[in-house]
Design a protein around this motif. Sequence first.
Motif, PDB file in Angstrom:
ATOM      1  N   GLU A  20     -16.328 -10.381  -6.183  1.00 39.55           N
ATOM      2  CA  GLU A  20     -17.063 -11.616  -5.857  1.00 39.55           C
ATOM      3  C   GLU A  20     -16.909 -12.689  -6.939  1.00 39.55           C
ATOM      4  O   GLU A  20     -17.849 -13.439  -7.219  1.00 39.55           O
ATOM      5  CB  GLU A  20     -18.540 -11.300  -5.558  1.00 39.55           C
ATOM      6  N   GLY A  21     -15.738 -12.745  -7.543  1.00 45.32           N
ATOM      7  CA  GLY A  21     -15.458 -13.812  -8.506  1.00 45.32           C
ATOM      8  C   GLY A  21     -16.167 -13.668  -9.838  1.00 45.32           C
ATOM      9  O   GLY A  21     -16.198 -14.603 -10.634  1.00 45.32           O
ATOM     10  N   THR A  22     -16.698 -12.483 -10.120  1.00 51.16           N
ATOM     11  CA  THR A  22     -17.434 -12.303 -11.381  1.00 51.16           C
ATOM     12  C   THR A  22     -16.550 -11.779 -12.508  1.00 51.16           C
ATOM     13  O   THR A  22     -16.982 -11.760 -13.663  1.00 51.16           O
ATOM     14  CB  THR A  22     -18.605 -11.311 -11.199  1.00 51.16           C
ATOM     15  N   LEU A  23     -15.335 -11.312 -12.192  1.00 46.75           N
ATOM     16  CA  LEU A  23     -14.483 -10.700 -13.224  1.00 46.75           C
ATOM     17  C   LEU A  23     -13.193 -11.478 -13.464  1.00 46.75           C
ATOM     18  O   LEU A  23     -12.467 -11.189 -14.421  1.00 46.75           O
ATOM     19  CB  LEU A  23     -14.139  -9.250 -12.826  1.00 46.75           C
ATOM     20  N   GLY A  24     -12.885 -12.438 -12.617  1.00 50.11           N
ATOM     21  CA  GLY A  24     -11.662 -13.209 -12.715  1.00 50.11           C
ATOM     22  C   GLY A  24     -11.560 -14.059 -11.458  1.00 50.11           C
ATOM     23  O   GLY A  24     -12.311 -13.845 -10.506  1.00 50.11           O
ATOM     24  N   VAL A  25     -10.642 -15.020 -11.466  1.00 46.26           N
ATOM     25  CA  VAL A  25     -10.476 -15.878 -10.289  1.00 46.26           C
ATOM     26  C   VAL A  25      -9.123 -15.562  -9.652  1.00 46.26           C
ATOM     27  O   VAL A  25      -8.066 -15.765 -10.273  1.00 46.26           O
ATOM     28  CB  VAL A  25     -10.552 -17.367 -10.673  1.00 46.26           C
ATOM     29  N   ILE A  26      -9.154 -15.042  -8.433  1.00 45.66           N
ATOM     30  CA  ILE A  26      -7.924 -14.742  -7.699  1.00 45.66           C
ATOM     31  C   ILE A  26      -7.285 -16.062  -7.276  1.00 45.66           C
ATOM     32  O   ILE A  26      -7.941 -16.900  -6.639  1.00 45.66           O
ATOM     33  CB  ILE A  26      -8.223 -13.873  -6.461  1.00 45.66           C
ATOM     34  N   THR A  27      -6.008 -16.271  -7.639  1.00 45.19           N
ATOM     35  CA  THR A  27      -5.320 -17.508  -7.264  1.00 45.19           C
ATOM     36  C   THR A  27      -4.219 -17.290  -6.230  1.00 45.19           C
ATOM     37  O   THR A  27      -3.805 -18.249  -5.572  1.00 45.19           O
ATOM     38  CB  THR A  27      -4.730 -18.191  -8.511  1.00 45.19           C
ATOM     39  N   ALA A  28      -3.741 -16.082  -6.096  1.00 48.07           N
ATOM     40  CA  ALA A  28      -2.721 -15.801  -5.077  1.00 48.07           C
ATOM     41  C   ALA A  28      -2.697 -14.305  -4.810  1.00 48.07           C
ATOM     42  O   ALA A  28      -3.185 -13.501  -5.621  1.00 48.07           O
ATOM     43  CB  ALA A  28      -1.342 -16.264  -5.537  1.00 48.07           C
ATOM     44  N   ALA A  29      -2.108 -13.933  -3.656  1.00 48.02           N
ATOM     45  CA  ALA A  29      -2.068 -12.519  -3.275  1.00 48.02           C
ATOM     46  C   ALA A  29      -0.801 -12.215  -2.503  1.00 48.02           C
ATOM     47  O   ALA A  29      -0.327 -13.047  -1.721  1.00 48.02           O
ATOM     48  CB  ALA A  29      -3.290 -12.155  -2.433  1.00 48.02           C
ATOM     49  N   ALA A  30      -0.259 -11.028  -2.740  1.00 45.88           N
ATOM     50  CA  ALA A  30       0.829 -10.488  -1.925  1.00 45.88           C
ATOM     51  C   ALA A  30       0.205  -9.537  -0.914  1.00 45.88           C
ATOM     52  O   ALA A  30      -0.485  -8.594  -1.305  1.00 45.88           O
ATOM     53  CB  ALA A  30       1.844  -9.752  -2.797  1.00 45.88           C
ATOM     54  N   LEU A  31       0.421  -9.815   0.368  1.00 39.40           N
ATOM     55  CA  LEU A  31      -0.276  -9.110   1.442  1.00 39.40           C
ATOM     56  C   LEU A  31       0.679  -8.229   2.242  1.00 39.40           C
ATOM     57  O   LEU A  31       1.865  -8.534   2.362  1.00 39.40           O
ATOM     58  CB  LEU A  31      -0.913 -10.133   2.390  1.00 39.40           C
ATOM     59  N   LYS A  32       0.129  -7.162   2.804  1.00 39.33           N
ATOM     60  CA  LYS A  32       0.891  -6.298   3.711  1.00 39.33           C
ATOM     61  C   LYS A  32       0.886  -6.886   5.123  1.00 39.33           C
ATOM     62  O   LYS A  32      -0.170  -7.285   5.615  1.00 39.33           O
ATOM     63  CB  LYS A  32       0.227  -4.911   3.806  1.00 39.33           C
ATOM     64  N   LEU A  33       2.022  -6.873   5.782  1.00 39.88           N
ATOM     65  CA  LEU A  33       2.092  -7.268   7.192  1.00 39.88           C
ATOM     66  C   LEU A  33       2.490  -6.054   8.037  1.00 39.88           C
ATOM     67  O   LEU A  33       2.992  -5.068   7.518  1.00 39.88           O
ATOM     68  CB  LEU A  33       3.102  -8.402   7.365  1.00 39.88           C
ATOM     69  N   PHE A  34       2.269  -6.185   9.348  1.00 43.49           N
ATOM     70  CA  PHE A  34       2.477  -5.066  10.274  1.00 43.49           C
ATOM     71  C   PHE A  34       3.214  -5.541  11.525  1.00 43.49           C
ATOM     72  O   PHE A  34       3.180  -6.729  11.846  1.00 43.49           O
ATOM     73  CB  PHE A  34       1.110  -4.473  10.674  1.00 43.49           C
ATOM     74  N   PRO A  35       3.836  -4.600  12.249  1.00 44.02           N
ATOM     75  CA  PRO A  35       4.440  -4.994  13.536  1.00 44.02           C
ATOM     76  C   PRO A  35       3.367  -5.534  14.474  1.00 44.02           C
ATOM     77  O   PRO A  35       2.229  -5.056  14.474  1.00 44.02           O
ATOM     78  CB  PRO A  35       5.027  -3.678  14.074  1.00 44.02           C
ATOM     79  N   LYS A  36       3.753  -6.527  15.287  1.00 43.30           N
ATOM     80  CA  LYS A  36       2.790  -7.089  16.247  1.00 43.30           C
ATOM     81  C   LYS A  36       2.559  -6.129  17.405  1.00 43.30           C
ATOM     82  O   LYS A  36       3.507  -5.523  17.901  1.00 43.30           O
ATOM     83  CB  LYS A  36       3.367  -8.375  16.838  1.00 43.30           C
TER      84      LYS A  36
END
Lengths: 464, 464
Positions: free
Chosen positions: A199-215
Amino acid sequence: MTPETLARLKAAAGPKGFSDDPAEIAPHVEEWRGKYHGHSTLLLKPATTEEVAAILAICNETNTAVVPQGGNTGLVGGQIPFDGEIVLSLARMNRLRAVDRAAHTMTVEAGMILAHVQKAADEAGLLFPLSLAAEGSATIGGNLSTNAGGVAVLRYGMARDLVLGLEVVLADGRVLDLLRTLRKDNTGYDLKQLFIGAEGTLGVITAAALKLFPKPAVRATAFVALASPAAAVALLGRMQEATGGLISAFEILPRAGLELVLAHIPGTRDPLAAPSPWYVLVEATSAARFDLDAAFEAALAEADIADAVVAASDAQRAAFWALRETMSEAQKREGASIKHDVSVPVSAIPDFLTQATAAVLKAVPGARPVSFGHIGDGNIHFNFSAPKDGDGAAFLARWEEVQRIVHDVVHDFGGSISAEHGIGVQKRDQLPRYKSEAELDVMRMMKRMLDPRNILNPGKVIAL
Amino acid sequence: MTPETLARLKAAAGPKGFSDDPAEIAPHVEEWRGKYHGHSTLLLKPATTEEVAAILAICNETNTAVVPQGGNTGLVGGQIPFDGEIVLSLARMNRLRAVDRAAHTMTVEAGMILAHVQKAADEAGLLFPLSLAAEGSATIGGNLSTNAGGVAVLRYGMARDLVLGLEVVLADGRVLDLLRTLRKDNTGYDLKQLFIGAEGTLGVITAAALKLFPKPAVRATAFVALASPAAAVALLGRMQEATGGLISAFEILPRAGLELVLAHIPGTRDPLAAPSPWYVLVEATSAARFDLDAAFEAALAEADIADAVVAASDAQRAAFWALRETMSEAQKREGASIKHDVSVPVSAIPDFLTQATAAVLKAVPGARPVSFGHIGDGNIHFNFSAPKDGDGAAFLARWEEVQRIVHDVVHDFGGSISAEHGIGVQKRDQLPRYKSEAELDVMRMMKRMLDPRNILNPGKVIAL
């Protein structure tokens, strides 16, 4: 904040990166339901990781507190500046950095709206499965900072399970580049886990690499009548086996809830001939063209249920879903209600419902149980409508008392008093009742380790 | 260690819980391949969490270092007492605490052997999918402490992904009871993540709540000939779509590797008529009785491949697998080889193989590339056999030089220098070359936070 600090922060955020206009700040300090009210004199809107880093370095140096904010859709007050903190909006960091179709990964900035993330995945011919009611304004950074749940958890997991890498700015302004897109990486402590759900108490997330899946290419949906939550739990196991684990939704609805929907929501109808005390809406999807309808029909024919109908068209599928999705709205139209975001082990759901309902009814005779939701995840919207013809305000005045009763029963079953919404300020002071001193102490140590000056979302999640 | 401390530790471990017999200690201080050698004068074998807690409290108070140990099967020296530390074996904590069939969860103690965990799940009619070569002696506590990978990662994830809850004893002897079996729990920082993959340096895992899955009912297996790793990556996407994500193994094999197998392993034969530069072994499983063979045949008919055969019997399936599973043994029989446990993004595999192979051949002309393995996870056993008729010892003497070359290329592709085996002592001093100072600093902060006296597996993973 001194005038000099203010000037340095504005310079760090760039000419388009700040506002001290109360009208522009106003929507950032007020929670959308009007439940939480904060105040702030400065909104910072950095557009790059470097700007976030420069801002936090100044804040850390000058002991200036910030509240990181995405789409401001949180439900527990985690994104609200209660003590006049600077609002650090990530909204301008909304770029799609990369899509890797072959590796099924996508790298996005924290301020990208969840619906836009979903759309970008879709345009790449893939699926990003995180899906929740606020997806049109919630940002992926907020989703990860709160470890969001939503409607696809049973199949794809929580937000945490969808992350391969993160970019995080630490409290002192250093950038932690963990933006790896690897499926396997055992080179030391998995630092990204620290920041997901914090919840933003330990650092500020600025970007993420996400998993994608077949549709998904095919979909089967059934509306099932059954005698009890125990029958629903048994049916879940049977349906998972029948589809090889492809069940994507398994939602329980009580007759009382269905009746509220039929009474308050125009155009709805009961899909089945005879009334039943409980219902389950079950759906499976597959990227492969398996005959899921046949698998459903076969499994349901042998299950311990009263009746069932498998959707024969998308229109019928939509009609089933409308019964589930309008249940909150129907409950709202019926009048006052007290709600809980709780979970227990799936197998404990039947006993939990019995005991918790009895405990609430003992305290508030006449309260009407309308418990529904993600039984497949062990996560029930354990709700009560005010007694019929009762005083709604008097009922709502007992919220904390009822919540205590419910949370105590949840705890007895090894459950969670916040299944998906997080802690924020709303449940912070309940944690000592339900967590061990050792657990709270490690949480406090983590906070002090990563934010020694307590500038990151102070007062949220854990009391120091 | 003073005589008084020794006596206190023996008392804490109970009459059956310690040994100072060198013969009994010997197998605990020697790595099974003979690669790492340690020494110790005391083996502690607690049988309960309380005993572990009492031992660590004494160790912390007296600054006495311990090396936690499961089945002693690690490959990077993480479980070896190099400096005479006490060996803290979890082997006697091997009880199955609970199975919850409906919730698909199982709670086990850390010392339970992985094969026994699998068997207990199987007897409950379910699957615990973690599977690896050492499963007959490796313990689940060690698997979690090293975030083990293995042969089912593509479908079920790493060990981390299979954990719902943990019980951990902290360095100071406090017990952290995080043994929840919930699918959704957002009540603060997810502390269990700290200890998974930390190789016993941050706390001692004493028990775990694990996720179980429906057992496979059908299986399809194909042996495919194709022109290149790029064709293999394309095939992976096609096969995942064809099966709705049910691919459980996707292993690449080079012609050179197949030829070593055919030459050295009796009873093996090439399943296909014409030779091909590369092969893929692909398998899918499902708990539902889908016609996976038909899905395979249809997908392979349209794929960019040279030839393929779908196993028509379990005997044929076993013959395909034997080609893959004997490749390490065949390489060993061929002579000296230099090996790497690395990963890159799946999409980068073709370029990585080209560049890393060229870089190694430039340094060691004549080295014979035999790269094979979990291409579906981006995890290649990037191996080289010594030049034909070359000096094996001279080749092996260049291991560190070759490893440096390979790891540098891995790093250029955003890869990992330890995909699944961990860091231990083997790769600890390589981390500063491949990780940022910020990342290393947070790792050091975590170590100091949770183990301020550096008594837990000191010197492993991260240098202080």
